[in-house]
Write an enzyme that holds these catalytic residues in place. Sequence first.
Site, PDB file in Angstrom:
ATOM      1  N   GLU A 117       2.884  -8.261  -1.781  1.00  0.00           N
ATOM      2  CA  GLU A 117       1.538  -8.704  -1.314  1.00  0.00           C
ATOM      3  C   GLU A 117       1.520 -10.175  -1.253  1.00  0.00           C
ATOM      4  OE1 GLU A 117       1.927  -5.694  -2.908  1.00  0.00           O
ATOM      5  OE2 GLU A 117       0.382  -4.496  -2.047  1.00  0.00           O
ATOM      6  N   GLY A 129       0.608  -1.135  -0.068  1.00  0.00           N
ATOM      7  CA  GLY A 129      -0.055   0.058   0.236  1.00  0.00           C
ATOM      8  C   GLY A 129       0.785   1.207  -0.229  1.00  0.00           C
ATOM      9  N   GLU A 132       1.631   2.000  -3.367  1.00  0.00           N
ATOM     10  CA  GLU A 132       0.096   2.303  -4.037  1.00  0.00           C
ATOM     11  C   GLU A 132      -0.085   3.745  -4.025  1.00  0.00           C
ATOM     12  OE1 GLU A 132      -1.508  -1.266  -2.339  1.00  0.00           O
ATOM     13  OE2 GLU A 132      -2.239  -1.582  -4.349  1.00  0.00           O
TER      14      GLU A 132
END
Length: 707
Positions: free
Chosen positions: A132, A109, A112
């Site tokens: 992930e 994340g 991201e």
Amino acid sequence: MADLVRYELKDRVAVLTIDNPPVNALAPAVWEQIDQAVARGVADAGADAMVLIGAGTTFIAGADIKIFDALKTREDSMSRSAGTHALLKRVEDAGKPLVAAIHGNALGGGLEVAQACHFRVASKDAKVGQPEVMLGIIPGAGGTQRLLRLCGAKMALAMCTDGKPVAAPKALAAGIIDQIVEGDLLTGAIAFATMKAAARQIRKTRDLQIKPEDVSGGMATCEAVRVALGKTARGAHAPFVAVDAIQAALTHSFDEGSIRERELFAGCVVSIESKALRHMFFAEREVAKVPDIPKDTPTREITRAAVVGAGTMGGGIAMNYANAGIPVLLKEVDQAALDRGMATIRKNYEVTMSKGKMTAEQLQRTLALITPQITYDGFDRVDIVTEAVFENMDLKKATFKELGAVTRPDCILASNSSTLDIDQFAQASGRPPQVLGHHYFSPANVMKLLEMVRGRETSKEVIATSLKLSKKLNKVGVVVGNCFGFVANRMLAYYMREAYLLLEEGASVPQIDKVLTDFGLPVGPYGMQDIAGIDVGARIRQYLASIGKTRAEGPQSAIPDRLFAMGRYGQKTGAGWYKYAAPGSRDRTPDPVIEQMADEEAAKRGVKRRPVADEEILARIMTALANEGARVLEEHYATRASDIDVIYCYGFGYPRLRGGPMFYAETVGLATVLSRVKEYRARFGDYWEPAPLLEKLVAANKSSFEG
Ligand code: 3HC
């Protein structure tokens, strides 16, 4: 609410600093505050641009992994990720240039969030990644859609399927980041943001065009990656799902692709694979925490080491020290044994070199750190000695007595025994507080587990020093109690008992091994014994017989001892549970002799051989492990169930995707495990006795060993 994202103005740039130690993980409140801080920056007339940076040692290590446990259903996941996707779109829609300034790690994340910023700058030692899959999931905050647009299908597929982080220079070349900042990161990022503000430049990743080569060849690239994963990601699901998500980015608009990503993520996050891998993530970190050994326990520096015994294990242990740059004396009783040991070490390094993992110069340098000798010369200068002589109580006691005399009083004395009572060695040495077990797993230079056996009087300082040392040796250190076989081999005895009995009942050696390798183990019980040496187990059984004990409760199969008596020690002698093309060869074939022995032994015990289903093989073996694991836990030989899982994954290659034997039992259901134990007791005899802890947990309706 705590100030998790600080806001300040510097030179007309709003600096948004994420401050959620230790790794700025994206807890829900951090997501919210990033959103709010960006909105504030946009509204702030004093700010022309914004920089998002992490406090402490890193940018953002990803979403907070703990919160995934709250996502019980796909729908929970879909609704939470809808919020995250919308949030990142708002961030990306900011009307002023927004620059992510990355140091340390931008992972999951974290990357991201950075992708949703308009630009990314980084320190040169920073790393970015989408790890992930290591948690059994895929990027779930738009990563599969934006990353593809930044760096193309090949790189995005690699990053999302192998999970490995990429160093900043490579990320720069691939277009994931825009600039490497030399010197102070924040200063560089502010300068970069100011420049973009002056040029009125905003670039939304989601609006970038798919690269022309991916328009034409992206689907074929996806297919090629799927084929490759068939070999490299055996048993795993998430890497394949990551390919599906990236394929969706190639074939759909950003918004449609994002919905597909959310659906795929939702399927992964509730999977057992993901739960198991998340369990392992925390288990691996918990294991270093020993309740009565506080973090500030004093430790000693280990700068010089010695190993006694240059056999397979001793040689491997010496290699561990040399690999860590620690000079090590390697002692044997005679020159011939020493020469054999050194030849094996050299051969091992040459294999590493032939694979391109070591240069000739590194080989020489590492080898030079190992001093072969047949005396105790220099033992008075070392900080630790590891004893790796034959698994024989009298021999080991005699060795510890000598070590007590030739080493400094503060030298740590470790035994690589795989089963025997550490306290007896401690007494023999004359200084019990300095003694503990350092049980390595074969091959000792490869397997990551180091079982540290705490004796009755082992000092806290010695344990703390060992834990620190294990990291330096690139091992996962697990502190366990001193019972026969410690944790790993005590449980293994039950695993092997069932394997032997299943054979006598009618299953075959290849069938049993295949069930376990299909489950995900690198090798089945019989293949493992042939590698480890049937003689090793036989000698342990002889010792136990001499003190009136057996390794595991229940009927003892005579076949392993018959093989030992025949000189069939496994791979090294060209025959064991299998036949081998030659001594030392791995080329094996099933041997009808074993079937014949199984017939004979079954007849002696009055067992009528029958076809045994694969499901029964797996259930019996795994139930035996879990039941004994529960005893180990209740008797406090392991600190936590998850420590046992770490031991099995790192010591025996138990598949992390299954989360270790204790976690696996939880996924089967503790009540089911208990009912199986009871069923087996009724079928086979009282040696199948439920562990009291298992009964207690089931009675209390608990679903986990941690209660
Ligand atoms: N969530 C929650 N806790 C985390 C975390 C995370 N993402 N990353 C690290 N931690 C915790 C660790 O559990 C540990 O806690 P402890 O001190 O209580 O044991 C502490 O932070 C420090 O971590 P490490 O001991 O691992 O520290 P290192 O310095 O050795 O390593 C690291 C740092 C490389 C960042 C490593 O922690 C790491 O790899 N973290 C996980 C990275 C990751 O997998 N990110 C993806 C998360 S999933 C995601 O983002 C989904 C998204 O697509 C929506």
